[in-house]
Scaffold this active site. Structure first.
Site, PDB file in Angstrom:
ATOM      1  N   GLY A 140      83.895  32.056  45.948  1.00  0.00           N
ATOM      2  CA  GLY A 140      82.529  32.079  46.476  1.00  0.00           C
ATOM      3  C   GLY A 140      82.471  32.285  47.973  1.00  0.00           C
ATOM      4  O   GLY A 140      81.468  31.982  48.611  1.00  0.00           O
TER       5      GLY A 140
ATOM      6  N   ASP B  49      71.974  30.269  47.878  1.00  0.00           N
ATOM      7  CA  ASP B  49      72.490  29.748  49.147  1.00  0.00           C
ATOM      8  C   ASP B  49      72.430  30.852  50.201  1.00  0.00           C
ATOM      9  O   ASP B  49      72.493  32.039  49.889  1.00  0.00           O
ATOM     10  CB  ASP B  49      73.929  29.238  48.987  1.00  0.00           C
ATOM     11  CG  ASP B  49      74.884  30.302  48.452  1.00  0.00           C
ATOM     12  OD1 ASP B  49      74.477  31.034  47.520  1.00  0.00           O
ATOM     13  OD2 ASP B  49      76.021  30.437  48.956  1.00  0.00           O
ATOM     14  N   ASP B  50      72.319  30.418  51.445  1.00  0.00           N
ATOM     15  CA  ASP B  50      72.334  31.315  52.597  1.00  0.00           C
ATOM     16  C   ASP B  50      71.291  32.427  52.465  1.00  0.00           C
ATOM     17  O   ASP B  50      71.595  33.610  52.670  1.00  0.00           O
ATOM     18  CB  ASP B  50      73.746  31.912  52.790  1.00  0.00           C
ATOM     19  CG  ASP B  50      74.795  30.831  53.022  1.00  0.00           C
ATOM     20  OD1 ASP B  50      74.401  29.650  53.097  1.00  0.00           O
ATOM     21  OD2 ASP B  50      75.987  31.152  53.127  1.00  0.00           O
TER      22      ASP B  50
ATOM     23  N   ASN C  87      83.526  22.915  49.582  1.00  0.00           N
ATOM     24  CA  ASN C  87      84.087  23.877  50.548  1.00  0.00           C
ATOM     25  C   ASN C  87      85.234  23.297  51.359  1.00  0.00           C
ATOM     26  O   ASN C  87      85.564  23.830  52.419  1.00  0.00           O
ATOM     27  CB  ASN C  87      82.981  24.330  51.511  1.00  0.00           C
ATOM     28  CG  ASN C  87      82.011  25.279  50.851  1.00  0.00           C
ATOM     29  OD1 ASN C  87      82.412  26.155  50.088  1.00  0.00           O
ATOM     30  ND2 ASN C  87      80.721  25.116  51.144  1.00  0.00           N
TER      31      ASN C  87
END
Ligand code: GDL
Length: 673
Positions: A21, A128-129, A237
């Site tokens: 990812g 996300d982001d 992460n």
């Protein structure tokens, strides 16, 4: 609990595994196959395909997958299936989706249809982001980002369930960690609304308090589950290195107590971009999923490094035979590229020693020795048989070698031996625009990172220990590890050495007799006990000692040259299970430690009385403990609690005094002991 002892999934949770990812080049077919081999070996059984820079995943998500991409994915689905790994296919439409557009929804479903056709069953929608606000037409249709995303996710989920009732869907929210939620990303109440509006069968990805979370506690996860209406699936992460070109992470899965497993529906790590560097991280993640109630990251790391060693075989080049790369070499190197917020013990020790040598002068032999060993190692590592591994390491090892060489030159200069051959030339070394920007912007993380909790003075409280107290108790043991004083400077090579025997086994085997003292800064003391010392030691012998003895080999050579940690490691191999006589009268034992800030404040007496009461309630006839004959304060303290001397052991002047306390009145006619 979602991960059982064999690392398999339970209920409808996701077994532990890997997310591809990250930003950067996606892994190749060969790399993914290697990954899947490792995963199968380590008991990791979920692979989430979400490579940010694969255009089909994100940039051109609306276009149907071209035939070549479908064929590649079909191979990957088959490769997962052949190894018993669940394949999850993710799409990232959030950069430009119109949540109210029927065409966009149809484009999404058409893509899913393509993946279903090649055997995909599980899917993820990632937001996300992406922008945290809506375009005007979506704002009119939904009112909030949460409602818009829930609408799309629920429609996708309903459609999927119609195709395959067992198919699962994961969603990554736009605010996917506490920091983002606290900053209001996605709008006020975003996560609560999303949790309320999403179909309960959809799982939600979460990275923890931060994008890269140093710690993820049970307490944190409880709060997240309350907010989302379901326990999250961790998108962890910890080992991701796409955000820093100069680093990679080969340390252990750490900062997540084993109890975390009971509060998530899965743990997926998004690791280093460089596939070959993920061996130890994934090995330790596998161990984390399989560990009992307590997980020892350092021991898992040392085991992983030993298993990784064969990958470091050198090419048979050059006339002179070169020393092979050893496990110790690899631990030292791994300690320099350990975890985002933590150096490994040997790297920390080198940094401390370098700082002392550079600022205070004095003996720099240790620094020189370690730095020179690392420089020589980085040179040897260019000649590994595994060229993929060499290439993954090359640039970071170059940087390490450069800085270590500079360190050695500075030490020479400080010792009055400047060297003319220094090739650290300005412009080439540490040059470039980004480096100049860095110099312009000194970065001080400030108190919010260094001490995240606001200071709220309050008296310490005594409470039963929880599983996630392990790290705090280990810290207390270290900070009292020098005969009651701070042992930190003496155990830099293995800060957990003492706690592995004096704390870990008690929390693991006698959790009901473990109590911690907690103040505003965290755990500041503990009192630990065993109800029946002989059976406690027997369980330690069979359940714990084999594990730690395997992870920490008995030191060899002259004991006079050993570090204190090495002396403790020796005791892993030669345990002393002494119980003072009459053992049947005093079968229980206890010990207490308080860090300096909690000492002299009247906590010790109540803590001891608390554990004594707990032992008495559980039927122990008596309790013993050992105190150094030089510890006058301790001897007086226990005398006040009613302890009397049972025996002394050890050389005169440095004895252990065993003290005992009866917990039930002697039965009539029994001789006083
Ligand atoms: C992120 C990205 C991820 C990236 C990671 C580390 C999530 C949910 N998204 O924010 O793709 O690799 O940080 O840089 O973590």
């Amino acid at each position: 609990m979602t991960i059982d002892a064999a690392g398999r999934e339970m209920s409808r949770g996701w077994s532990a595994g890997v997310i591809e990812g990250f930003y950067g080049p996606p892994w190749t077919k060969a790399e993914r196959e290697r990954l899947l081999d490792w995963m199968a070996r380590f008991g990791l059984r979920t692979y989430l395909h979400a490579p940010k820079d694969d255009p089909h995943h994100r940039a051109v998500w609306r276009r149907p997958l071209p035939a070549g991409a479908v064929a590649e994915l079909a191979d990957l689905v088959a490769a997962c299936a052949s190894r018993g790994v669940d394949f999850v296919w993710a799409i990232h439409p959030g950069l430009d989706i119109r949540y109210s557009s029927a065409d966009d929804l149809a484009a999404l479903l058409a893509r899913l249809e393509q993946v279903l056709a090649i055997g995909g069953r599980d899917f993820a929608l990632l937001f996300d982001d992406v922008p945290g606000t809506l375009e005007p037409d979506d704002a009119r249709a939904f009112g909030s980002l949460a409602a818009a995303q829930a609408h799309v996710a629920n429609r996708v989920h309903a459609w999927l369930s119609g195709r395959d009732p067992a198919g699962r869907l994961l969603v990554c929210p736009t605010a996917y960690c506490t920091r983002m939620a606290d900053a209001g990303l996605g709008g006020a109440g975003y996560l609560g609304d999303l949790g309320r509006l999403l179909d309960p069968a959809i799982d939600v990805l979460w990275t923890g308090p931060e994008i890269i979370s140093r710690e993820i506690t049970v307490e944190h996860l409880r709060g997240v589950a309350r907010l989302l209406g379901r326990p999250p699936v961790l998108w962890d992460n910890l080992f991701a290195d796409d955000y820093d070109a100069g680093r990679f992470f080969v340390g252990p899965y750490a900062g997540r107590p084993a109890g975390v497993r009971d509060h998530v529906r899965g743990v997926l790590v998004n690791p280093n971009n460089e596939l070959p560097l993920n061996f130890a991280p994934l090995h330790t993640l596998g161990r984390f999923t399989q560990a009992g109630a307590y997980f020892d990251p350092r021991a898992a790391y040392l085991e992983a490094i030993r298993d990784w060693l064969p990958a470091f075989t050198l090419l048979p080049c050059g006339a002179e035979p070169r020393p092979p790369v050893s496990a110790d070499d690899l631990v030292l190197l791994g300690d320099c590229f350990y975890l985002p917020h933590e150096h490994g013990a040997l790297a920390r020790r080198l940094l401390d020693a370098a700082e002392r040598a550079l600022t205070r002068g004095g003996d720099d032999a240790e620094v020189r020795g370690t730095a020179a060993r690392l420089v020589a190692l980085t040179n040897r590592l260019a000649d590994l048989e595994d060229r993929g591994l060499v290439h993954a390491l090359a640039r970071r090892l170059w940087a390490l070698r450069d800085e270590l060489t500079l360190l050695l030159l500075r030490l020479d200069a400080a010792a009055g031996r400047p060297r003319p051959d220094d090739d650290h030339l300005p412009g080439a070394f540490r040059g470039g625009f980004v480096a100049d920007l860095r110099r312009l912007l000194p970065f001080d993380p400030g108190p919010s990172v260094a001490s995240p909790r606001a200071f709220r003075p309050r008296p310490a409280i005594l409470r039963p220990a929880r599983r996630d107290d392990l790290a705090g108790c280990f810290r207390v043991c270290l900070e009292t590890g020098d005969h009651g004083a701070d042992g930190t400077p003496f155990y830099t090579d293995d800060p957990d050495a003492l706690a592995r025997i004096y704390v870990g086994p008690y929390l693991e085997l006698e959790p009901d007799l473990a109590f911690v003292l907690e103040d505003e800064q965290g755990v500041c003391g503990y009192v630990l006990a065993a109800l029946d010392s002989r059976s406690f030691y027997a369980r330690y012998e069979s359940e714990i000692r084999p594990r730690i003895a395997a992870a920490f080999p008995e030191p060899s050579g002259d004991p006079a040259t050993w570090t204190r940690a090495q002396h403790v490691h020796r005791s892993y191999h030669h345990p002393d299970y002494h119980c003072p006589e009459p053992a049947a009268t005093y079968p229980a034992h206890a010990h207490i430690d308080l860090v300096p800030r909690a000492q002299g404040r009247g906590y010790g007496g109540p803590m001891m009385r608390h554990v004594i009461d707990a032992l008495a309630r559980r039927g122990a006839p008596g309790v013993h403990l050992g105190v150094s004959s030089r510890n006058d304060r301790g001897l007086a303290f226990y005398a006040r609690l009613g302890f009397t001397e049972l025996e002394r052991r050890g050389p005169p002047g440095d004895q252990t005094v065993y003290l005992g306390l009866r917990l039930v009145p002697a039965a009539p006619g029994e001789l006083p002991s």
